[in-house]
Scaffold this motif. Structure first.
Motif: not given
Length: 224
Positions: A106-127
């Motif tokens: 399997l090949t997985v393309r992980y698509v980061p999104v930020a919709i659950i908590k305010p911390s989701s965006m800065p954490e996803a952006a850091a990754i």
């Protein structure tokens, strides 16, 4: 296609996906203290007509160009896995997919999104902005797993700027994640996790909610 505006192509693309995913089941991402249900099921999307004569393969390729993702694996069928750092089910699916990736199934393309908590965006952006996004994603998933085991908050890096002006790499990462978020909004998906796949026959399919390794293994032979 060169004479068709990108905006028009994307509108056709989003219209098609929205129609194709009408029968997907939904399951809300639970709080970190809530264990996953073993009875969660996955549903594939119904077939539908393609506007502007764009094939599922064309739309799949466009999806690869428009979405920001982190790819793990280079063998086996490709799936898109939409993930939020604050979604426990997203982590559990990551754990489920990991051995299949290692085994070249399997090949997985992980698509980061930020919709659950305010911390989701800065954490996803850091990754996403990391020098090695794959390693950053793996580290984040390890931290999330530790958090779910110990009950302590996950120690995840966040993209921040002390002087109030984010560096360009952070701005770029945030804009990419916003495009990923908008995609989910346009296709009326507001719950996680989500997997989108391209079957050998028919249109694009969707799985929303937890999926077991057994379910993934049963799906693999049906994918391109």
């Amino acid at each position: 296609m060169a004479n068709i505006s990108i905006g028009l192509i994307v509108r056709f693309f989003l219209m098609f996906i929205a129609a194709a995913l009408i029968d997907a089941c939904a399951k809300k991402a639970p709080p970190a203290s809530t264990p996953p249900s073993s009875t969660t099921t996955a549903a594939a999307a119904q077939n539908t007509s393609t506007p502007n004569k764009m094939t599922a393969s064309n739309l799949w390729n466009l999806m690869g160009k428009r979405l920001a993702f982190i790819q793990e694996g280079h063998h086996g069928p490709i799936i898109y896995d939409f993930t939020d750092t604050n979604c426990p089910y997203c982590h559990l699916i990551y754990v489920t997919e990991a051995p299949l990736i290692r085994e070249g199934k399997l090949t997985v393309r992980y698509v980061p999104v930020a919709i659950i908590k305010p911390s989701s965006m800065p954490e996803a952006a850091a990754i996403l902005q990391a020098n090695n996004p794959i390693a950053a994603l793996q580290h984040a998933e390890q931290e999330i797993g530790n958090s779910m085991t110990t009950g302590k908050p996950a120690n995840l890096p966040q993209a921040t700027d002390s002087i109030g002006a984010a560096p360009q790499k952070t701005i770029t990462a945030i804009k990419k994640i916003e495009v990923n978020n908008k995609f989910l909004q346009e296709v009326n998906i507001n719950e996680l996790p989500d997997i989108i796949y391209l079957p050998q026959k028919g249109k694009l399919g969707l799985i929303t909610g937890f999926v077991s390794q057994k379910q993934l293994l049963a799906l693999l032979p049906k994918l391109q």
